[in-house]
Design an enzyme around this catalytic site. Structure first.
Site, mmCIF file in Angstrom:
data_model
loop_
_atom_site.group_PDB
_atom_site.id
_atom_site.type_symbol
_atom_site.label_atom_id
_atom_site.label_comp_id
_atom_site.label_asym_id
_atom_site.label_seq_id
_atom_site.Cartn_x
_atom_site.Cartn_y
_atom_site.Cartn_z
ATOM 1 N N ASP A 43 37.286 39.314 45.749
ATOM 2 C CA ASP A 43 38.306 39.737 45.654
ATOM 3 C C ASP A 43 38.177 41.114 44.758
ATOM 4 O O ASP A 43 37.103 41.668 44.711
ATOM 5 C CB ASP A 43 39.554 39.345 44.791
ATOM 6 C CG ASP A 43 38.718 39.824 43.254
ATOM 7 O OD1 ASP A 43 37.727 39.147 43.135
ATOM 8 O OD2 ASP A 43 39.652 39.283 42.569
ATOM 9 N N ASP A 68 25.595 41.037 40.210
ATOM 10 C CA ASP A 68 25.623 42.462 40.678
ATOM 11 C C ASP A 68 25.049 43.040 39.344
ATOM 12 O O ASP A 68 23.487 42.736 39.450
ATOM 13 C CB ASP A 68 27.563 42.834 40.074
ATOM 14 C CG ASP A 68 27.482 44.452 40.215
ATOM 15 O OD1 ASP A 68 26.638 44.788 40.949
ATOM 16 O OD2 ASP A 68 28.757 44.808 39.502
ATOM 17 N N ASP A 72 29.551 33.314 43.504
ATOM 18 C CA ASP A 72 30.255 34.509 44.594
ATOM 19 C C ASP A 72 29.224 35.606 44.552
ATOM 20 O O ASP A 72 28.462 35.576 46.307
ATOM 21 C CB ASP A 72 30.830 34.950 44.626
ATOM 22 C CG ASP A 72 31.336 35.490 42.963
ATOM 23 O OD1 ASP A 72 30.666 35.519 42.489
ATOM 24 O OD2 ASP A 72 32.703 36.191 42.696
ATOM 25 N N ARG A 131 40.899 37.404 49.174
ATOM 26 C CA ARG A 131 39.768 35.772 48.930
ATOM 27 C C ARG A 131 40.183 35.570 50.094
ATOM 28 O O ARG A 131 39.112 34.441 50.709
ATOM 29 C CB ARG A 131 40.127 35.683 47.910
ATOM 30 C CG ARG A 131 40.014 36.167 46.580
ATOM 31 C CD ARG A 131 39.598 34.950 45.421
ATOM 32 N NE ARG A 131 40.296 35.694 44.733
ATOM 33 C CZ ARG A 131 39.867 35.461 43.228
ATOM 34 N NH1 ARG A 131 38.167 36.176 43.346
ATOM 35 N NH2 ARG A 131 39.680 36.129 41.977
ATOM 36 N N LYS A 170 36.979 32.503 40.346
ATOM 37 C CA LYS A 170 37.704 31.866 41.497
ATOM 38 C C LYS A 170 36.535 32.743 42.643
ATOM 39 O O LYS A 170 37.042 32.373 44.053
ATOM 40 C CB LYS A 170 38.967 32.670 42.191
ATOM 41 C CG LYS A 170 39.897 32.364 41.002
ATOM 42 C CD LYS A 170 41.388 33.347 41.310
ATOM 43 C CE LYS A 170 41.962 32.898 40.261
ATOM 44 N NZ LYS A 170 43.060 33.901 39.630
ATOM 45 N N GLY A 171 36.029 33.570 42.873
ATOM 46 C CA GLY A 171 34.968 33.967 43.756
ATOM 47 C C GLY A 171 33.998 33.064 44.655
ATOM 48 O O GLY A 171 34.241 33.847 45.202
ATOM 49 N N PHE A 182 31.188 47.835 47.544
ATOM 50 C CA PHE A 182 31.947 46.760 47.196
ATOM 51 C C PHE A 182 32.578 46.123 48.224
ATOM 52 O O PHE A 182 33.171 45.760 49.000
ATOM 53 C CB PHE A 182 33.186 47.428 46.311
ATOM 54 C CG PHE A 182 33.774 46.647 45.190
ATOM 55 C CD1 PHE A 182 33.429 46.445 44.559
ATOM 56 C CD2 PHE A 182 35.324 45.557 46.273
ATOM 57 C CE1 PHE A 182 34.046 45.415 43.619
ATOM 58 C CE2 PHE A 182 35.668 44.955 45.601
ATOM 59 C CZ PHE A 182 35.118 44.854 44.051
ATOM 60 N N VAL A 183 32.070 44.670 48.613
ATOM 61 C CA VAL A 183 32.690 43.944 49.462
ATOM 62 C C VAL A 183 33.639 42.919 49.037
ATOM 63 O O VAL A 183 33.811 42.422 47.763
ATOM 64 C CB VAL A 183 31.212 42.822 50.399
ATOM 65 C CG1 VAL A 183 30.408 43.863 50.645
ATOM 66 C CG2 VAL A 183 30.530 42.468 48.991
HETATM 67 P P1 IMP Z 1 27.393 41.143 37.397
HETATM 68 O O1 IMP Z 1 28.412 40.207 36.301
HETATM 69 O O2 IMP Z 1 28.425 42.251 37.082
HETATM 70 O O3 IMP Z 1 26.713 40.248 37.678
HETATM 71 O O4 IMP Z 1 29.289 41.122 37.874
HETATM 72 C C1 IMP Z 1 29.405 39.850 38.909
HETATM 73 C C2 IMP Z 1 31.047 39.608 39.284
HETATM 74 O O5 IMP Z 1 31.335 40.542 40.043
HETATM 75 C C3 IMP Z 1 30.876 38.546 40.666
HETATM 76 O O6 IMP Z 1 30.882 36.916 40.112
HETATM 77 C C4 IMP Z 1 32.152 39.310 41.018
HETATM 78 O O7 IMP Z 1 33.615 38.852 40.351
HETATM 79 C C5 IMP Z 1 32.257 40.346 40.982
HETATM 80 N N1 IMP Z 1 31.069 41.339 41.355
HETATM 81 C C6 IMP Z 1 30.715 41.988 41.496
HETATM 82 N N2 IMP Z 1 30.120 43.079 42.972
HETATM 83 C C7 IMP Z 1 31.619 42.875 43.356
HETATM 84 C C8 IMP Z 1 32.049 43.137 44.755
HETATM 85 O O8 IMP Z 1 31.182 43.817 45.541
HETATM 86 N N3 IMP Z 1 32.793 42.349 44.946
HETATM 87 C C9 IMP Z 1 33.948 41.527 44.722
HETATM 88 N N4 IMP Z 1 33.725 41.113 43.369
HETATM 89 C C10 IMP Z 1 32.536 41.433 42.663
HETATM 90 MG MG MG Z 2 35.842 38.549 40.665
#
Ligand code: IMP
Ligand code: MG
Length: 184
Positions: free
Chosen positions: A163, A107, A104, A169, A47-48, A156-157
């Site tokens: 969210d 990370d 969105d 959100r 949903k992000g 963490f944002v």
């Molecule tokens: P990744 O697979 O570790 O790159 O994480 C990606 C997902 O983690 C994103 O689509 C977000 O849903 C969530 N995420 C990572 N960092 C944040 C943050 O700072 N705030 C909110 N959601 C996050």
């Molecule tokens: Mg998320």
């Protein structure tokens, strides 16, 4: 977690509504140039990415298809579980199509590489990724997105679609969540 007002849990605003709108408009122009005659399939990662996705598509002045999918990696935590799961697939046949995956935030880059691999197996004409935010220090350079709204530090944002445990959100800006909220 603040019960009445989500804004009291924000320690700092990183990007205001105005800054976001200006950046999304610029990205829309860039994508319009790149995809003018390609009728891309724009894929929203729910949903992000929802707010970013809608604003971005609205700024693109070319034909495009819209579709939505949902993955889950986090559950109700601020740390990734390390496992990506496809929760809802899209309907559009992307064989031979130019695909743009709209995320969105990047990370660890795990979600992005999972989606790239999944889409590659469906034989599209091309795949590019765009993420509103990118925590560049958290992943190797090859996991960067093709297009990015803003690079941010490892904090963490929330807001503008992002969210914590399902909340925040609907904040119109990107803010840093006070650590005591998710450490509590
Ligand atoms: P990744 O697979 O570790 O790159 O994480 C990606 C997902 O983690 C994103 O689509 C977000 O849903 C969530 N995420 C990572 N960092 C944040 C943050 O700072 N705030 C909110 N959601 C996050
Ligand atoms: Mg998320």
């Amino acid at each position: 977690m603040g019960i009445t007002n989500p804004e009291q849990d924000i320690s700092q605003i990183l990007f205001t509504e105005k800054q976001i709108a200006a950046r999304v408009e610029a990205l829309g122009m860039e994508l319009t140039e790149a995809y003018r005659d390609k009728k891309p399939v724009m894929v929203c990662v729910l949903k992000g990415a929802s707010f970013f996705y809608i604003d971005l598509c609205r700024q693109m002045r070319c034909h495009l298809d819209m579709d939505f999918l949902s993955v889950s990696s986090y559950g109700a935590s601020s740390k990734s579980s390390g496992v990506v799961r496809l929760v809802k697939d899209m309907d559009t046949d992307i064989t031979g199509r130019h695909v743009v995956i709209v995320e969105d935030i990047i990370d660890s880059g795990l979600t992005l590489s999972y989606l790239r691999e999944l889409f590659q197996s469906r034989r599209p004409a091309s795949i590019r990724t765009i993420s509103f935010l990118d925590k560049t220090a958290r992943h190797p350079a090859e996991l960067r997105t093709d297009y990015c709204g803003f690079e941010i530090p490892d904090e963490f944002v929330v807001g503008y679609g992002l969210d914590y445990a399902g909340y925040y959100r609907n904040l119109p800006y990107i803010g840093v969540l006070k650590p005591e909220v998710y450490r509590a």
